[in-house]
Design a protein around this motif. Structure first.
Motif, mmCIF file in Angstrom:
data_model
loop_
_atom_site.group_PDB
_atom_site.id
_atom_site.type_symbol
_atom_site.label_atom_id
_atom_site.label_comp_id
_atom_site.label_asym_id
_atom_site.label_seq_id
_atom_site.Cartn_x
_atom_site.Cartn_y
_atom_site.Cartn_z
ATOM 1 N N THR A 12 0.842 -1.209 0.000
ATOM 2 C CA THR A 12 0.000 0.000 0.000
ATOM 3 C C THR A 12 0.871 1.252 0.000
ATOM 4 O O THR A 12 0.649 2.195 -0.777
ATOM 5 N N ALA A 13 1.893 1.256 0.878
ATOM 6 C CA ALA A 13 2.795 2.407 0.955
ATOM 7 C C ALA A 13 3.540 2.609 -0.360
ATOM 8 O O ALA A 13 3.682 3.740 -0.838
ATOM 9 N N ASP A 14 4.019 1.513 -0.955
ATOM 10 C CA ASP A 14 4.743 1.624 -2.221
ATOM 11 C C ASP A 14 3.858 2.207 -3.318
ATOM 12 O O ASP A 14 4.314 3.022 -4.134
ATOM 13 N N ALA A 15 2.591 1.802 -3.339
ATOM 14 C CA ALA A 15 1.667 2.325 -4.351
ATOM 15 C C ALA A 15 1.424 3.817 -4.133
ATOM 16 O O ALA A 15 1.393 4.603 -5.090
ATOM 17 N N LEU A 16 1.257 4.223 -2.883
ATOM 18 C CA LEU A 16 1.050 5.639 -2.580
ATOM 19 C C LEU A 16 2.279 6.473 -2.943
ATOM 20 O O LEU A 16 2.163 7.549 -3.544
ATOM 21 N N ILE A 17 3.444 5.968 -2.587
ATOM 22 C CA ILE A 17 4.680 6.702 -2.883
ATOM 23 C C ILE A 17 4.913 6.767 -4.386
ATOM 24 O O ILE A 17 5.357 7.795 -4.924
ATOM 25 N N GLY A 18 4.586 5.683 -5.086
ATOM 26 C CA GLY A 18 4.702 5.687 -6.545
ATOM 27 C C GLY A 18 3.815 6.746 -7.173
ATOM 28 O O GLY A 18 4.225 7.442 -8.115
ATOM 29 N N ARG B 59 -0.054 14.926 -4.992
ATOM 30 C CA ARG B 59 1.172 14.173 -4.756
ATOM 31 C C ARG B 59 1.599 14.276 -3.293
ATOM 32 O O ARG B 59 2.035 13.288 -2.687
ATOM 33 N N ALA B 60 1.454 15.475 -2.710
ATOM 34 C CA ALA B 60 1.811 15.649 -1.299
ATOM 35 C C ALA B 60 0.910 14.815 -0.399
ATOM 36 O O ALA B 60 1.372 14.220 0.590
ATOM 37 N N ASP B 61 -0.371 14.771 -0.739
ATOM 38 C CA ASP B 61 -1.318 13.983 0.050
ATOM 39 C C ASP B 61 -0.949 12.508 0.003
ATOM 40 O O ASP B 61 -0.943 11.816 1.029
ATOM 41 N N GLY C 8 1.591 7.730 2.428
ATOM 42 C CA GLY C 8 2.531 6.611 2.289
ATOM 43 C C GLY C 8 3.523 6.570 3.432
ATOM 44 O O GLY C 8 3.830 5.499 3.980
ATOM 45 N N ILE C 9 4.050 7.747 3.817
ATOM 46 C CA ILE C 9 4.979 7.814 4.950
ATOM 47 C C ILE C 9 4.297 7.355 6.231
ATOM 48 O O ILE C 9 4.885 6.621 7.047
ATOM 49 N N ALA C 10 3.042 7.769 6.419
ATOM 50 C CA ALA C 10 2.301 7.379 7.624
ATOM 51 C C ALA C 10 2.132 5.862 7.692
ATOM 52 O O ALA C 10 2.253 5.259 8.771
ATOM 53 N N VAL C 11 1.851 5.225 6.556
ATOM 54 C CA VAL C 11 1.709 3.760 6.533
ATOM 55 C C VAL C 11 3.032 3.093 6.903
ATOM 56 O O VAL C 11 3.068 2.136 7.694
ATOM 57 N N LEU C 12 4.130 3.585 6.352
ATOM 58 C CA LEU C 12 5.440 3.004 6.685
ATOM 59 C C LEU C 12 5.758 3.171 8.163
ATOM 60 O O LEU C 12 6.310 2.264 8.803
ATOM 61 N N ARG C 13 5.424 4.322 8.720
ATOM 62 C CA ARG C 13 5.684 4.532 10.150
ATOM 63 C C ARG C 13 4.912 3.550 11.015
ATOM 64 O O ARG C 13 5.431 3.028 12.000
ATOM 65 N N ARG C 14 3.645 3.348 10.651
ATOM 66 C CA ARG C 14 2.796 2.462 11.462
ATOM 67 C C ARG C 14 3.204 0.995 11.350
ATOM 68 O O ARG C 14 2.910 0.203 12.256
ATOM 69 N N HIS C 15 3.890 0.648 10.260
ATOM 70 C CA HIS C 15 4.140 -0.784 10.018
ATOM 71 C C HIS C 15 5.620 -1.067 9.787
ATOM 72 O O HIS C 15 6.001 -1.805 8.871
ATOM 73 N N LYS C 16 6.446 -0.463 10.622
ATOM 74 C CA LYS C 16 7.869 -0.792 10.731
ATOM 75 C C LYS C 16 8.618 -0.616 9.418
ATOM 76 O O LYS C 16 9.416 -1.473 9.013
#
Length: 625
Positions: free
Chosen positions: A283-289, A300-302, A307-315
């Protein structure tokens, strides 16, 4: 129990409600009329409005010669027209709200209608018609003390049968399937055959929705699987993740994000934490892409922020997160350059003329009273609520989408959900935004400058003059006279930067003093030191359960719009946290706050303005005479 039985036990006016049918019809009447032939052109719920119009037309044509048959067609058209929303306590409602009324709803049906619907549901050969008639009858039955068990089971099976009709509209079939689940859970919970058929249909529809890229079909079914049948969660999760991978092969897309999110939620329901983590990272990779592809900086900022928030929550990898945060800052720096300004000209000469006619006092103190009270009031909270609601009705599309407010650095500082008049927090947000965007600009850019122009031509106020006026006001918070005087004097001299520096911090003690005069405790338990207490903040005071007994609703809305709400100017919080630069201090909010503080200080003397106005009118009349 029939209508006649009910009438025998209960007074006529209490049990027999006049609905569409004014008298009972029998099964023989229905068989003789052959009402199903009138529905042969009905192809399910998608084209039901065509069918409703045709049925009403036929009903009108036969009203004189066959009034009972006409009433039956009228009943059918009413039931078919109703709007179904699954997952709600009252799944059927009027489909249209019009200025002269609304279309039919279950509450319009009487006991004769209920009897007819029960019989027609048993006779109906078409699954959708049978589902609709029995389900609406089920909603009406409790009003006449009918149990509804037979109707509920019939409606559940009919909805399921319709959901299996492969050649019909997929979203309508999905809605029917969800309604079958709701009814089956209540009326057919122990029917294993029904349950097996239900989940077979769910699986078929889910895969069809995934293959055809119909999220309106696949995602609601995934949510039902998580709620009602977690044994299917792993299979569904794998299907969603596979479809997301397929889409990502052609590049990131919002659809892939939704698919991976659903996969993660389904893996969680299946209690497979390792696969859930994988899905979250996809999910994060798709958002960042999406954020790294060309496009509007705001979107893009949204995406990057999410994407950053998802990565933070899931290590997620910390080094990567830091790199992405730097990318996010670069993207946000482009947002303001993409924004456009819209403006239109208005003639304010009549407003300026009126203000000049009202600020006429020969003494400074009286002139300040006229500035505070003679030409404008605080906003009317109830009127603002009405305007917000009316605007939502007039401009429907503006309330259908989420709205984001960005600061000067492109950082999102507030977000509104789609408009919902029953959500008080969202209503307040819209009201605050309305006041800040519509009321305050006219006040700050037209009315107050015109009034101050008159004062500057007649007076040269000093700090001592203002301090004396503040000392004479019983509502001035003691010990704050000098700071308030500096802020008010700065405004009189059009030095709005200095006015902001002195007045923004003084709003809080002013409100706190009002609470203390009303004998209301303003201390709360400290979050830092055990056993200690601390003063409530301005945010807490304006949200205090007793604030209505201290301040009027109009003033509360005004202060929130100026000082504490993110949808407004938010001066207190932005200034207190150092988020307002020097060149931003002179703004609409500061000017409106200056006028509000002047008005608060002089509030005990407001009746003097009426007296001065009456005297001026009397002198004018004498002069004319």
């Amino acid at each position: 129990m029939t209508a006649s039985d009910a009438q025998a036990d209960t007074p006529h006016e209490e049990i027999v409600k006049v609905g569409i049918l004014s008298e009972p019809v029998s099964k023989d009447d229905l068989g003789t009329f052959d009402w199903q032939r009138e529905l042969e052109s009905l192809s399910g719920p998608v084209n039901r409005w065509t069918s409703v119009a045709e049925l009403r037309k036929r009903s009108d044509e036969m009203k004189e010669e066959h009034p009972q048959d006409a009433a039956i067609l009228h009943l059918l058209s009413a039931v078919i027209s109703m709007h179904m929303v699954v997952g709600t306590p009252q799944p059927y409602s009027a489909a249209l709200q019009m200025s002269n009324g609304r279309s039919a709803a279950p509450e319009d049906l009487g006991i004769y209608d209920l009897d007819a619907l029960e019989m027609m549901a048993e006779m109906a050969s078409d699954a959708w018609v049978r589902a609709r008639l029995s389900d609406v009858a089920l909603q009406v039955a409790p009003a006449y003390e009918r149990s509804g068990w037979q109707l509920g089971a019939m409606a559940a099976r009919a909805h399921l049968e319709y959901s299996m009709r492969s050649n019909d509209h997929a979203v309508s079939r999905r809605e029917a399937l969800q309604r079958a689940m709701e009814l089956g859970w209540r009326y057919l919970r122990h029917d294993a055959e029904f349950s097996d058929a239900l989940w077979t249909s769910a699986k078929t529809l889910m895969h069809q929705g995934l293959e055809k890229s119909w999220p309106g079909v696949s995602i609601p079914i995934a949510e039902e699987i998580r709620k009602r049948n977690r044994s299917m969660a792993a299979e569904a999760a794998a299907a969603f993740e596979h479809q997301g991978d397929t889409l990502m092969a052609n590049g990131p897309s919002p659809e892939a994000v939704d698919l991976f999110r659903q996969a993660a939620a389904l893996w969680l329901a299946a209690k497979n934490s390792s696969q859930e983590q994988v899905a979250h990272h996809k999910t994060a990779d798709a958002l960042i892409g999406l954020a790294q592809a060309p496009g509007q900086a705001m979107l893009r900022a949204d995406w990057m922020n999410e994407g950053i928030a998802v990565l933070r929550r899931h290590k997620g990898d910390r080094t990567r997160i830091k790199e992405l945060q730097a990318e996010l800052a670069d993207i946000r720096s482009c947002i303001l350059g993409e924004m456009s300004t819209f403006s239109h000209q208005i003639d304010v000469s009549s407003v300026v003329k009126q203000i000049r006619e009202r600020v006429i006092a020969p003494a400074l103190a009286d002139a300040l009273l006229q500035v505070a009270f003679a030409f404008s009031n605080w906003v009317d909270a109830e009127q603002v609520r009405k305007e917000v609601t009316d605007n939502a009705r007039r401009f429907v599309f503006t309330g259908m989408f989420r709205q984001v407010t960005y600061d000067a650095n492109g950082v999102p500082v507030d977000s509104t959900a789609p408009f919902d008049a029953s959500d008080e927090a969202e209503m307040e947000r819209r009201m605050v935004n309305h006041v800040s965007q519509h009321d305050h600009p006219i006040l700050a850019q037209v009315a107050i400058p015109a009034a101050l122009d008159v004062l500057q031509g007649k007076f040269e106020p000093t700090l001592a003059d203002i301090v004396g006026i503040l000392h004479g006001s019983p509502v001035t918070p003691r010990g704050h006279e000098w700071s308030l005087a500096r802020g008010i004097l700065a405004g009189l001299e059009l030095d709005w930067e200095e006015a902001a520096v002195f007045l923004i911090p003084q709003a809080e003690p002013f409100v706190r003093a009002a609470f203390k005069r009303a004998g209301i405790h303003t201390l709360s338990k400290s979050n830092v030191t055990d056993g200690a207490e601390e003063e409530k903040s301005l945010n807490e005071l304006l949200a205090h359960p007793d604030v209505g007994s201290v301040l009027s609703p109009d003033l509360i809305l005004e202060l929130k719009a100026l000082l504490t709400h993110k949808a407004g100017h938010n001066l207190r919080n932005r200034y207190g946290h150092g988020l307002i630069s020097d060149d931003q201090l002179a703004n609409v909010g500061t000017v409106a706050l200056w006028w509000t503080m002047l008005r608060l200080v002089l509030w005990p003397f407001r009746e003097r303005v009426v007296e001065m106005w009456e005297q001026a009118k009397s002198l004018k009349n004498e002069g004319d005479a």
